[in-house]
Scaffold this motif. Structure first.
Motif, PDB file in Angstrom:
ATOM      1  N   VAL A  37       0.968  -1.372  -0.076  1.00 42.81           N
ATOM      2  CA  VAL A  37       0.191  -0.044  -0.150  1.00 42.81           C
ATOM      3  C   VAL A  37       1.026   1.035   0.066  1.00 42.81           C
ATOM      4  O   VAL A  37       0.719   2.187  -0.793  1.00 42.81           O
ATOM      5  CB  VAL A  37      -1.042   0.016   1.198  1.00 42.81           C
ATOM      6  CG1 VAL A  37      -1.636   1.401   1.259  1.00 42.81           C
ATOM      7  CG2 VAL A  37      -1.917  -1.262   1.072  1.00 42.81           C
ATOM      8  N   VAL A  38       1.719   1.299   0.803  1.00 43.45           N
ATOM      9  CA  VAL A  38       2.618   2.422   0.987  1.00 43.45           C
ATOM     10  C   VAL A  38       3.526   2.507  -0.399  1.00 43.45           C
ATOM     11  O   VAL A  38       3.812   3.813  -0.537  1.00 43.45           O
ATOM     12  CB  VAL A  38       3.637   2.292   2.296  1.00 43.45           C
ATOM     13  CG1 VAL A  38       4.529   3.415   2.192  1.00 43.45           C
ATOM     14  CG2 VAL A  38       2.637   2.154   3.462  1.00 43.45           C
ATOM     15  N   GLN A  39       3.935   1.632  -1.062  1.00 42.88           N
ATOM     16  CA  GLN A  39       4.892   1.900  -2.252  1.00 42.88           C
ATOM     17  C   GLN A  39       4.079   2.283  -3.345  1.00 42.88           C
ATOM     18  O   GLN A  39       4.629   2.786  -4.251  1.00 42.88           O
ATOM     19  CB  GLN A  39       5.350   0.602  -2.514  1.00 42.88           C
ATOM     20  CG  GLN A  39       6.587  -0.009  -1.728  1.00 42.88           C
ATOM     21  CD  GLN A  39       7.128  -1.372  -1.912  1.00 42.88           C
ATOM     22  OE1 GLN A  39       6.563  -1.974  -2.693  1.00 42.88           O
ATOM     23  NE2 GLN A  39       8.257  -1.620  -1.441  1.00 42.88           N
TER      24      GLN A  39
ATOM     25  N   SER B  30       0.678   6.750  -6.172  1.00 43.16           N
ATOM     26  CA  SER B  30      -0.376   7.378  -6.892  1.00 43.16           C
ATOM     27  C   SER B  30      -1.491   7.580  -5.540  1.00 43.16           C
ATOM     28  O   SER B  30      -2.549   8.071  -5.793  1.00 43.16           O
ATOM     29  CB  SER B  30      -1.121   6.566  -7.880  1.00 43.16           C
ATOM     30  OG  SER B  30      -1.750   5.361  -7.461  1.00 43.16           O
ATOM     31  N   LEU B  31      -1.451   6.758  -4.236  1.00 46.32           N
ATOM     32  CA  LEU B  31      -2.432   7.015  -3.452  1.00 46.32           C
ATOM     33  C   LEU B  31      -2.055   7.990  -2.503  1.00 46.32           C
ATOM     34  O   LEU B  31      -0.836   8.610  -2.310  1.00 46.32           O
ATOM     35  CB  LEU B  31      -2.409   5.590  -2.420  1.00 46.32           C
ATOM     36  CG  LEU B  31      -2.697   4.515  -3.026  1.00 46.32           C
ATOM     37  CD1 LEU B  31      -2.601   3.102  -2.146  1.00 46.32           C
ATOM     38  CD2 LEU B  31      -4.261   4.190  -3.565  1.00 46.32           C
ATOM     39  N   SER B  32      -2.922   8.514  -1.819  1.00 44.90           N
ATOM     40  CA  SER B  32      -3.066   9.684  -1.027  1.00 44.90           C
ATOM     41  C   SER B  32      -2.222   9.305   0.401  1.00 44.90           C
ATOM     42  O   SER B  32      -2.215   8.254   0.785  1.00 44.90           O
ATOM     43  CB  SER B  32      -4.453  10.384  -0.670  1.00 44.90           C
ATOM     44  OG  SER B  32      -4.958   9.579   0.119  1.00 44.90           O
ATOM     45  N   VAL B  33      -1.760  10.388   1.113  1.00 45.99           N
ATOM     46  CA  VAL B  33      -1.195  10.096   2.510  1.00 45.99           C
ATOM     47  C   VAL B  33      -2.354   9.412   3.203  1.00 45.99           C
ATOM     48  O   VAL B  33      -2.267   8.493   4.079  1.00 45.99           O
ATOM     49  CB  VAL B  33      -0.826  11.449   3.027  1.00 45.99           C
ATOM     50  CG1 VAL B  33      -0.204  11.151   4.436  1.00 45.99           C
ATOM     51  CG2 VAL B  33       0.462  12.112   2.242  1.00 45.99           C
TER      52      VAL B  33
ATOM     53  N   LYS C 125      -9.692   9.213   0.173  1.00 46.60           N
ATOM     54  CA  LYS C 125      -9.957  10.333  -0.379  1.00 46.60           C
ATOM     55  C   LYS C 125     -11.281  10.309  -1.462  1.00 46.60           C
ATOM     56  O   LYS C 125     -12.161  10.876  -1.449  1.00 46.60           O
ATOM     57  CB  LYS C 125      -8.935  11.043  -1.213  1.00 46.60           C
ATOM     58  CG  LYS C 125      -8.088  11.835  -0.348  1.00 46.60           C
ATOM     59  CD  LYS C 125      -7.024  12.844  -1.026  1.00 46.60           C
ATOM     60  CE  LYS C 125      -6.449  13.633   0.028  1.00 46.60           C
ATOM     61  NZ  LYS C 125      -6.054  14.884  -0.555  1.00 46.60           N
ATOM     62  N   THR C 126     -11.257   8.964  -2.278  1.00 52.73           N
ATOM     63  CA  THR C 126     -12.184   8.849  -3.184  1.00 52.73           C
ATOM     64  C   THR C 126     -12.729   7.285  -3.242  1.00 52.73           C
ATOM     65  O   THR C 126     -12.037   6.493  -2.635  1.00 52.73           O
ATOM     66  CB  THR C 126     -11.657   9.106  -4.669  1.00 52.73           C
ATOM     67  OG1 THR C 126     -10.637   8.189  -4.991  1.00 52.73           O
ATOM     68  CG2 THR C 126     -11.368  10.639  -4.633  1.00 52.73           C
TER      69      THR C 126
END
Length: 138
Positions: free
Chosen positions: A79-81, A84-87, A108-109
């Motif tokens: 997930v962390v790598q 493109s994902l938000s913090v 976020k979405t």
């Protein structure tokens, strides 16, 4: 031994009297924090309380077997790598119990919610996913 405690006490007393003079103890809180205009939008305290008292699993309920800890680390890393994902998505709660992964917290979405689930599905050892992620609405 008493001499050491005496020296420690003197040091603590000196720090307590010197720090207020340096301005560290009396620094004002920045106005943005005082006003708290966006405080409810920046944390998920209400969601944490809901999860805690609704009988839902929380990270404190994380199984402690070596297999679950290894799988949890692999899922978190995946997930962390994903840059493109938000913090917010990088900081979701992840719990693993015998290969079953539970995801909680805000994203976020709706697209980000499904993207996180797809990422978790690709991790070897995941047997099922309970996607309880919340989409932030404001």
């Amino acid at each position: 031994m008493g001499r050491i405690f005496n020296q420690i006490g003197t040091a603590v007393l000196l720090c307590a009297t010197i720090l207020p003079c340096t301005g560290f103890a009396a620094d004002p809180v920045p106005p943005v924090v005082k006003e708290g205009k966006s405080a409810s939008n920046v944390d998920n305290t209400a969601i944490n309380n809901r999860d805690k008292y609704a009988g839902n699993k929380t990270p404190e309920d994380q199984a402690n077997t070596p297999e679950d800890r290894t799988l949890l680390a692999a899922v978190r890393r995946s997930v962390v790598q994903e840059k493109s994902l938000s913090v917010m998505a990088h900081n979701i709660k992840i719990m693993v119990d015998a290969g079953a992964v539970t995801l909680r917290g805000p994203v976020k979405t709706a697209d980000e919610k499904s993207k996180v689930e797809k990422i978790v599905q690709t991790v070897k050892g995941v047997s099922s996913i309970n996607n309880s992620l919340d989409v932030k609405t404001n």
